[in-house]
Design a protein around this motif. Structure first.
Motif, PDB file in Angstrom:
ATOM      1  N   TYR C 342       0.840  -1.201   0.000  1.00 47.60           N
ATOM      2  CA  TYR C 342       0.000   0.000   0.000  1.00 47.60           C
ATOM      3  C   TYR C 342       0.869   1.242   0.000  1.00 47.60           C
ATOM      4  N   ARG C 343       1.938   1.180   0.810  1.00 49.36           N
ATOM      5  CA  ARG C 343       2.762   2.372   0.965  1.00 49.36           C
ATOM      6  C   ARG C 343       3.808   2.476  -0.134  1.00 49.36           C
ATOM      7  N   ASP C 344       4.399   1.338  -0.515  1.00 51.65           N
ATOM      8  CA  ASP C 344       5.619   1.415  -1.317  1.00 51.65           C
ATOM      9  C   ASP C 344       5.540   0.838  -2.725  1.00 51.65           C
ATOM     10  N   ALA C 345       4.532   0.025  -3.011  1.00 52.73           N
ATOM     11  CA  ALA C 345       4.599  -0.665  -4.294  1.00 52.73           C
ATOM     12  C   ALA C 345       3.481  -0.322  -5.261  1.00 52.73           C
ATOM     13  N   MET C 346       2.378   0.230  -4.764  1.00 49.26           N
ATOM     14  CA  MET C 346       1.241   0.412  -5.655  1.00 49.26           C
ATOM     15  C   MET C 346       0.655   1.813  -5.570  1.00 49.26           C
ATOM     16  N   GLU C 347       0.037   2.196  -6.674  1.00 48.47           N
ATOM     17  CA  GLU C 347      -0.751   3.420  -6.711  1.00 48.47           C
ATOM     18  C   GLU C 347      -2.200   2.957  -6.673  1.00 48.47           C
TER      19      GLU C 347
END
Lengths: 294, 353, 505
Positions: C342-347
């Motif tokens: 949620y924070r680092d890999a996806m928009e």
């Protein structure tokens, strides 16, 4: 002249500690100024005028709180909308109530109440202790706010709400209620602050009367590190710049030194401080609505 | 389907807002329907007044883009007013300096570039403060307006002061520096075309190019964008630079297209209206065109009602209308998500039974 | 049989996207430990959050000590003697232990010194040693959990709900927690213990309520069941361990990634990565085990280029990574699946194809004359959707509209294509259901077959033992040692995870 900045920034301190920026502060100032004027003019009583100012501030804050706390909309965006709304509301209803008078309407301003002995102190005495009741109220508000925020259970709840609303929720306290009520309280203070410009100082109302000072109160809260003590320091800095500017204009030295620079100084100061201050303790959840699926 | 859904809620909110605003006239013991009808007829029958809608909308398209563009990067540019002033100062200075000395089209290109550059400079500085020092761009951009305003007052009092030295304003610019009119009998000028092109350009940049994609990616989730090799700091500067440039261009259209001089407190509310319009458009550049035209219409409506004989309706009613409409639109976003949520939940429960 | 203190009858709860609980009934008796067992997403936390008043129920009744009770908020629950420790602790990091414990439970003026004394005394009663006047954000997770427990004790709760309490603890800390639970229930209090770990259930529970897909599938007494039976109830079918080939001589294969005395030391603080050296070779899965928060995330930050290291050297295919930008690392062929997608890999608010583009926005193959090649991108996204069996309608779906497991598959699909020579996984299966976990494990093993070097960081020992060739144990930023898989027993690795050296024989 610094009284409204102090009241306004302390109102922001309370609200922002719970995670709510009052981005409608400029509008709340304006509607407070207008309410104070209308109340005083129509009733003839300054007390009723101040009451009306608080009521107007409360109403605007209620609208702001409803949209931002319960409807979870962006605070900056809502604040801007309500600022425009207050401007329109005040000028429209001012016209509705008073028509177009030939000479500007005037009300009596709050009397200055010199404090015996203290007001006799040379120089400082006149500046700090020969003021109207709103200023003295602001003075009292400083220690009271420090006590409430840092030494009571209410203060603990407010500060926790801005840092970790989940923890507050789990502790059995209604987060949104805390935030909404705090916004209302800030609205009352903000309305009172606005009334200083009409009831406390000028005795008349124009739509441009606030001229961005609400935003300065907003900025002072940031610069004062969300602390009433910081708010006092910030207010003094802005008040000083203001006073110097007035003095410069009075002695007519603006040819040598641009007066505009002095006027811009507080704003430049704010920008520089915002950029270079490192030890900010911003409430962790400032500006974030509290949502949970229910 | 989802997008049209937003549009329906938006339009409904605008209509509700207008109805509430119209009801405000009752406080003046005026029948809103007849007055609005009369004003509406005046606007539509008089070509000049109809044209005014688009004249008023032109700078608003630019200032709303100034907010909407940074909004895509999840930044708040509250300083469009200051960036507009920066553009205006440059536009008027260049126009005064070059007027009648170079051909009109060269002058306009130079002025346009200058206005864009000065707005962009103010914007980029704000972006830089955000990128380098993680300063609160909301506060910095807001304060920047006051600083630019003071600077403008200083210039108006000193080097740019009119020859008569009576008011705080500049001399009028030469006729040859005017933006050409594009519709006869109105004040509609080339700036309108420029504004629409700018909005379309912003749309293409944001949604069709890698740079725009990167701006939006940073806006939605800067952490993920960073791990994608994008530098959020760079994006902040670029987004603010373009946004500032947009507001700066409003300086060109207002100086060279409408006012033909710079004066104190010039168009002092187009910055905040720009924010309102961008919100109304939900941050979409194309939406900004239509929302600006709506605001332009409300603006002209207010002035026209104010001029209706014997009624004494204050022109400030437009601020009231615009404030109410904006509040309604913001609330409609909530109503929409609430309704969506409820419908989804109902479906789930039905499926479960 | 002891009296029932909590009875929940026919509870149903829907969220906008899922039915979380359907006709759930359960009972908690006095002096009893009830284990609420189930996979992630089975509805365990939801039903307890309903009991604690954090969620409202759509249908059903709750009886507390035989009386029907409406619980609308945590305040109601606390009034009825119910306390709950959330999986992610609900503490204010910048406040002290005392301030956190008394929040909402005192009125008027606060005498902090007096409160500190009261809390200290309360803590001593249970043998807890906690600093009461330090900001809790500066304390270890184990200590934070004790503060959470003290919050419950402070309000004299007699029913304590704990949501996955051992997730953040070392095996030894867990043992202490189990001891506390036994001591606490011996006084007639009750505990509801939410977990998906069978071993803990067998250790501490009196009765086990097994949930799957939002319903209770069975309720059994611990004495009448075993781990195997519980696992079957929980998953619904037997688990087949992933197959892997045995021993390869990795040292002889070229090293893709080499850490040489890497240290990361923030200003005015102890090192969070302390002189770490290791290498990962072609076709090797190198595992890093350890309790979360011991420097694994920081190690990923340094490797991915988010944070510069303080000293040491990282070599990627023999080239120094010092000063290499994140973009260059991606372009050199490093794939990275971060712990928090949620924070680092996806928009989340962008489409799937935009998420695929996220790490390749500079790649010339997606650009034509300055414009994004939308069609080509969509076709490629569709390929990934198909290849990894992502449940989605198409490339234009918003990432948010997918389930967690499917989101992770999209990230995985993107990263394995980008990571042509190195793949870094940080807890790739955290919070996913069994089906998704199986699939992800298979992908990791496939990549090993493709001769990629793989760095797998995990807190899940089953995953580590099931996949890795070599295992390092990380504790307080240090490597406790590097071992071949098979060299260590669970008990030994447990000691290493707690920082005790002699664990390795």
């Amino acid at each position: 002249m610094s009284t409204p900045l102090l009241l306004g920034s302390i109102a922001e301190v309370y609200a922002e500690r719970t995670g709510m920026m009052i981005c409608a502060i400029e509008g709340i100032f304006l509607i407070g100024a207008w309410g104070g004027f209308v109340g005083t003019y129509l009733s003839g009583s300054q007390a009723l005028g101040l009451l009306m100012a608080m009521g107007c501030g409360l109403a605007m804050a209620a609208l702001y709180g409803m949209i931002t706390v319960y409807m979870k909309q962006q605070q900056v965006v809502t604040g801007t909308a309500l600022q425009i709304l207050s401007a329109g509301f005040c000028s429209f209803f001012h016209r509705v109530i008073f028509g177009v008078p030939i000479t500007p309407l005037q009300i009596k301003t709050l009397p200055k109440l010199p404090i015996p002995l203290l007001s006799q102190i040379p120089f400082i005495g006149q500046i700090f202790f020969n003021q109207n009741i709103l200023t003295y109220f602001a003075y009292i508000l400083i220690p009271v706010s420090i006590f409430v925020l840092f030494h009571t259970s209410l203060g603990l709840t407010l500060r926790s709400t801005g840092e970790n609303p989940e923890a507050v929720d789990v502790a059995g306290i209604n987060v949104n209620k805390v935030r909404f009520l705090t916004v209302l309280f800030a609205g009352v203070l903000g309305g009172l602050a606005g009334s200083f410009y009409t009831v406390g100082y000028l005795g008349m109302f124009t739509t441009g009367i606030i001229g961005g000072r609400g935003w300065i109160a907003f900025a002072i809260c940031f610069l004062g590190n969300w602390n009433p003590k910081g708010a006092v320091l910030g207010t003094l800095a802005f008040g000083l710049a203001d006073a110097v500017s007035v003095w410069m204009q009075a002695v007519g030295r603006s040819e040598l030194f641009p007066n505009e620079l002095i006027i811009a100084l507080p704003y430049i100061l704010t920008i520089l401080l915002t950029i270079f201050r490192s030890n900010f303790n911003v409430p962790a959840k400032l500006g974030t609505p509290y949502t949970k699926e229910r | 389907m989802k997008k049209s859904n937003v549009l329906i809620y938006n339009i409904a909110a605008v209509i509700i807002g207008l109805i509430i605003s119209a009801a405000m006239l009752l406080f003046m013991h005026i029948n809103p329907i007849t007055v609005i009808g009369e004003a509406g007829r005046k606007i539509l029958t008089d070509k000049y007044t109809t044209g005014e809608i688009l004249v008023k909308a032109t700078p608003l398209i630019f200032t709303s883009l100034a907010f909407a563009f940074t909004y895509q990067a999840n930044l708040f540019n509250i300083g469009a007013q200051g960036q507009f002033y920066a553009g205006s100062i440059t536009a008027v200075s260049l126009s005064l300096a070059l007027g009648d000395k170079v051909p009109t089209w060269i002058l306009l290109i130079v002025v346009g570039l200058g206005a864009f550059a000065s707005g962009a400079l103010v914007g980029a500085l704000i972006g830089l403060a955000k990128a380098k020092f993680n300063a609160n761009e909301f506060l910095v951009s807001m304060m920047s307006t006051y600083v630019v305003n003071a600077f403008m007052d200083y210039l108006l009092r000193t080097v740019l002061k009119e020859t008569k030295a009576e008011y705080l304003q500049t001399d009028p610019i030469k006729k040859s520096a005017y933006l050409p009119k594009i519709v006869n009998g109105t004040r509609i000028h080339l700036g309108l075309v420029l504004a629409i092109l700018a909005a379309v350009g912003c749309y293409i940049l944001l949604y069709k190019t890698p740079l725009g994609f990167r701006i939006r990616a940073v806006g939605h989730n800067p952490n993920a964008a960073r791990l994608g090799g994008i530098k959020p700091a760079k994006i902040y500067v670029i987004a603010f630079l373009i946004a500032g440039g947009m507001a700066g261009l409003a300086g060109l259209t207002e100086i060279n297209g409408v006012q033909h001089m710079l004066l104190q407190n010039f168009n002092s509310s187009i910055g905040s209206f720009g924010i309102g319009i961008a919100i109304l458009a939900n941050g979409s550049p194309i939406g900004c065109i239509f929302a600006s035209i709506l605001f332009g219409f409300l603006n002209v409506m207010g002035t026209t009602m104010g001029r209706l004989p014997g009624l004494k309706i204050p022109a400030s009613i437009i601020d009231l209308i615009e404030g109410i409409v904006m509040a309604c639109v913001i609330m409609s976003y909530y109503v929409r998500s609430w309704a969506d949520n409820r419908a989804q939940k109902r479906n789930i429960r039905k499926a479960g039974e | 049989m002891a009296a029932a203190v909590v009875e929940m009858k026919h509870i149903t709860k829907c969220f906008a996207k899922v039915v979380a609980n359907k006709d759930v009934s359960l009972t908690v008796n006095e002096g009893e430990v009830v284990a609420l067992l189930g996979e992630n997403g089975a509805g365990k936390s939801t039903i307890m959050k309903i009991l604690y008043g954090l969620y409202s129920l759509d249908e059903g009744q709750i009886f507390i000590r035989g009386k029907e009770t409406t619980i609308k908020s945590p305040a109601d629950a606390m009034f009825n003697g119910i306390a709950m420790i959330q999986q992610h602790f609900s503490l204010v990091p910048v406040h002290t232990a005392t301030e956190n414990i008394i929040l909402g439970n005192v009125k008027g003026r606060i005498d902090l010194k007096k409160q500190n004394r009261i809390i200290k005394k309360l803590a001593e009663q249970y043998g807890f040693d906690i600093p009461v006047d330090v900001k809790v954000g500066e304390l270890a997770v184990g200590v934070q959990q004790k503060i959470e427990i003290l919050k419950a004790l402070y309000i004299n709760a007699s029913i304590l709900i704990m949501d996955e309490p051992t997730a953040v603890l070392t095996p030894q800390e867990s043992d202490l927690l189990m001891m506390f639970i036994k001591e606490y229930t011996a006084k007639g209090n009750s505990v509801v213990f939410i977990t998906h770990k069978l071993k803990e259930v067998m250790e501490v529970a009196d009765r086990v309520v097994v949930m799957r897909n939002g319903v209770v599938v069975n309720t059994v007494n611990k004495s009448e069941t075993n781990e195997h039976e519980l696992a079957q109830m929980m998953i619904g079918h037997d688990i087949i361990p992933a197959e892997r080939d045995t021993k390869l001589d990795y040292e002889s294969l070229p090293a893709v990634l080499e850490f040489k005395n890497v240290t990361l030391q923030p200003k005015d603080s102890v090192p969070v990565i302390d002189n770490v050296s290791f290498s990962v070779h072609e076709g090797e899965i190198f595992g890093i085990a350890g309790v979360s928060g011991n420097g694994q995330d920081e190690l990923c930050d340094v490797l991915s280029g988010i944070r510069p290291m303080t000293s040491g050297e990282i070599l990627f295919r023999g080239k120094s990574m010092r000063g290499m930008s994140i973009r260059e690392r991606i372009e050199q062929g490093m794939g990275y699946v971060p712990v928090d997608r949620y924070r680092d890999a996806m928009e989340m608010d962008m489409t799937l194809s935009e998420n695929i583009l996220l790490k390749a926005s500079f790649a010339p193959k997606w650009v034509n004359k300055g414009f994004i090649r939308k069609k080509a991108l969509d076709a490629y996204t569709q390929e990934i959707i198909k290849k990894h069996a992502v449940k989605a309608t198409g490339p234009d779906d918003l990432a948010r509209s997918l389930s967690g497991g499917n989101q992770q598959k999209v990230v995985l699909g993107r990263e394995v294509d980008l990571g042509t020579s190195l793949m870094v996984f940080n807890q790739p299966t955290r919070g996913l259901d069994m089906g998704a976990v199986d699939r992800i494990h298979k992908v990791i093993l496939d990549e090993k077959e493709n001769k990629k070097a793989i760095l797998l960081i995990s807190t899940d020992l089953t995953e580590i033992f099931g996949l890795c060739d070599r295992i390092a144990v990380m504790y307080k930023g240090k490597f406790m040692g590097i071992y071949n898989n098979g060299e260590l027993s669970t008990a030994q690795i447990g000691l290493l995870m707690a920082g005790i050296e002699e664990g390795a024989a």
